[in-house]
Design a protein around this motif. Structure first.
Motif, PDB file in Angstrom:
ATOM      1  N   SER A   1       0.847  -1.186   0.000  1.00 20.31           N
ATOM      2  CA  SER A   1       0.000   0.000   0.000  1.00 20.31           C
ATOM      3  C   SER A   1       0.882   1.235   0.000  1.00 20.31           C
ATOM      4  O   SER A   1       2.077   1.156   0.284  1.00 20.31           O
ATOM      5  CB  SER A   1      -0.930   0.005   1.214  1.00 20.31           C
ATOM      6  OG  SER A   1      -0.193   0.031   2.417  1.00 20.31           O
ATOM      7  N   LYS A   2       0.284   2.379  -0.307  1.00 17.45           N
ATOM      8  CA  LYS A   2       1.041   3.629  -0.289  1.00 17.45           C
ATOM      9  C   LYS A   2       0.158   4.761   0.177  1.00 17.45           C
ATOM     10  O   LYS A   2      -1.066   4.710   0.073  1.00 17.45           O
ATOM     11  CB  LYS A   2       1.621   3.929  -1.667  1.00 17.45           C
ATOM     12  CG  LYS A   2       0.579   4.218  -2.741  1.00 17.45           C
ATOM     13  CD  LYS A   2       1.263   4.617  -4.045  1.00 17.45           C
ATOM     14  CE  LYS A   2       0.238   4.947  -5.115  1.00 17.45           C
ATOM     15  NZ  LYS A   2       0.875   5.498  -6.340  1.00 17.45           N
ATOM     16  N   ASP A   3       0.810   5.759   0.725  1.00 13.61           N
ATOM     17  CA  ASP A   3       0.140   6.971   1.166  1.00 13.61           C
ATOM     18  C   ASP A   3       0.827   8.132   0.448  1.00 13.61           C
ATOM     19  O   ASP A   3       1.922   8.534   0.836  1.00 13.61           O
ATOM     20  CB  ASP A   3       0.257   7.112   2.687  1.00 13.61           C
ATOM     21  CG  ASP A   3      -0.530   8.302   3.214  1.00 13.61           C
ATOM     22  OD1 ASP A   3      -0.674   9.310   2.490  1.00 13.61           O
ATOM     23  OD2 ASP A   3      -0.978   8.234   4.366  1.00 13.61           O
ATOM     24  N   ASN A   4       0.194   8.630  -0.601  1.00 19.17           N
ATOM     25  CA  ASN A   4       0.818   9.698  -1.396  1.00 19.17           C
ATOM     26  C   ASN A   4       1.006  10.977  -0.583  1.00 19.17           C
ATOM     27  O   ASN A   4       1.971  11.715  -0.783  1.00 19.17           O
ATOM     28  CB  ASN A   4       0.006   9.985  -2.651  1.00 19.17           C
ATOM     29  CG  ASN A   4       0.046   8.849  -3.648  1.00 19.17           C
ATOM     30  OD1 ASN A   4       0.981   8.042  -3.652  1.00 19.17           O
ATOM     31  ND2 ASN A   4      -0.964   8.764  -4.496  1.00 19.17           N
ATOM     32  N   GLY A   5       0.093  11.229   0.338  1.00 14.61           N
ATOM     33  CA  GLY A   5       0.198  12.439   1.141  1.00 14.61           C
ATOM     34  C   GLY A   5       1.406  12.428   2.061  1.00 14.61           C
ATOM     35  O   GLY A   5       1.993  13.464   2.348  1.00 14.61           O
ATOM     36  N   LYS A   6       1.784  11.234   2.512  1.00 16.20           N
ATOM     37  CA  LYS A   6       2.924  11.093   3.422  1.00 16.20           C
ATOM     38  C   LYS A   6       4.168  10.579   2.717  1.00 16.20           C
ATOM     39  O   LYS A   6       5.198  10.381   3.349  1.00 16.20           O
ATOM     40  CB  LYS A   6       2.562  10.154   4.575  1.00 16.20           C
ATOM     41  CG  LYS A   6       1.439  10.675   5.468  1.00 16.20           C
ATOM     42  CD  LYS A   6       1.159   9.715   6.610  1.00 16.20           C
ATOM     43  CE  LYS A   6       0.062  10.254   7.521  1.00 16.20           C
ATOM     44  NZ  LYS A   6      -0.237   9.315   8.639  1.00 16.20           N
ATOM     45  N   ASN A   7       4.065  10.355   1.403  1.00 16.54           N
ATOM     46  CA  ASN A   7       5.203   9.818   0.647  1.00 16.54           C
ATOM     47  C   ASN A   7       5.750   8.539   1.266  1.00 16.54           C
ATOM     48  O   ASN A   7       6.961   8.391   1.459  1.00 16.54           O
ATOM     49  CB  ASN A   7       6.322  10.851   0.525  1.00 16.54           C
ATOM     50  CG  ASN A   7       6.056  11.852  -0.582  1.00 16.54           C
ATOM     51  OD1 ASN A   7       4.949  11.937  -1.097  1.00 16.54           O
ATOM     52  ND2 ASN A   7       7.069  12.607  -0.949  1.00 16.54           N
ATOM     53  N   THR A   8       4.871   7.617   1.603  1.00 16.03           N
ATOM     54  CA  THR A   8       5.313   6.361   2.204  1.00 16.03           C
ATOM     55  C   THR A   8       4.731   5.164   1.457  1.00 16.03           C
ATOM     56  O   THR A   8       3.630   5.216   0.927  1.00 16.03           O
ATOM     57  CB  THR A   8       4.915   6.260   3.677  1.00 16.03           C
ATOM     58  OG1 THR A   8       3.497   6.396   3.786  1.00 16.03           O
ATOM     59  CG2 THR A   8       5.590   7.333   4.508  1.00 16.03           C
ATOM     60  N   LEU A   9       5.513   4.123   1.439  1.00 24.66           N
ATOM     61  CA  LEU A   9       5.133   2.842   0.868  1.00 24.66           C
ATOM     62  C   LEU A   9       5.221   1.813   1.982  1.00 24.66           C
ATOM     63  O   LEU A   9       6.130   1.879   2.812  1.00 24.66           O
ATOM     64  CB  LEU A   9       6.086   2.453  -0.257  1.00 24.66           C
ATOM     65  CG  LEU A   9       5.858   1.125  -0.949  1.00 24.66           C
ATOM     66  CD1 LEU A   9       4.635   1.193  -1.838  1.00 24.66           C
ATOM     67  CD2 LEU A   9       7.094   0.728  -1.755  1.00 24.66           C
ATOM     68  N   SER A  10       4.281   0.888   2.025  1.00 26.29           N
ATOM     69  CA  SER A  10       4.268  -0.113   3.090  1.00 26.29           C
ATOM     70  C   SER A  10       4.099  -1.515   2.524  1.00 26.29           C
ATOM     71  O   SER A  10       3.576  -1.692   1.423  1.00 26.29           O
ATOM     72  CB  SER A  10       3.130   0.168   4.073  1.00 26.29           C
ATOM     73  OG  SER A  10       3.297   1.427   4.697  1.00 26.29           O
TER      74      SER A  10
END
Length: 127
Positions: A70-79
């Motif tokens: 998954s990813k969170d574009n707002g936080k620039n993170t990939l999990s």
């Protein structure tokens, strides 16, 4: 290129769970094809999962149903959420990225397409 840094590796017993995270720099992060790859001792690097700029995902057969990218574009993170871990999942896990407009298909099958790589995070699963 984006700069990538993994975190969250560790040791767990078979059947357990771990979550890997990847922090990315760059204002165009949301438009990237992102992926997780792994390399076990004595083996070649292999693809685990990818997620494209529209959120579509691909998984290696060996992790389907157990791992979730998954990813969170707002936080620039990939999990990478890893459940029901097996000893054969033991490896160094790498976060990787390539601009979405560069590749025809965002897939873990094409590690050579990826331009930016993190330093890796060790995951060890004991039986």
């Amino acid at each position: 290129q984006v700069q990538l840094m993994e975190s969250g590796g560790g040791s767990v017993q078979a059947g357990g769970s771990l979550r890997l995270s990847c922090a990315a720099s760059g204002r165009t992060y949301g438009r990237y094809c992102m992926g997780w790859f792994r390399q076990a001792p004595g083996k070649e690097r292999e693809g685990v999962a990818t997620i494209d700029r529209d959120g579509r995902t691909t998984y290696a057969d060996s992790v389907k149903g157990r791992f979730t990218i998954s990813k969170d574009n707002g936080k620039n993170t990939l999990s990478l959420e890893m459940n029901n871990l097996k000893p054969e999942d033991t490896a160094i896990y790498y976060c990787a990225a390539v601009p979405g407009w560069v590749v025809s298909y965002c897939s873990e099958r094409y590690p050579g397409d990826f331009e930016s790589w993190g330093q890796g995070a060790q995951v060890t699963v004991s039986s």
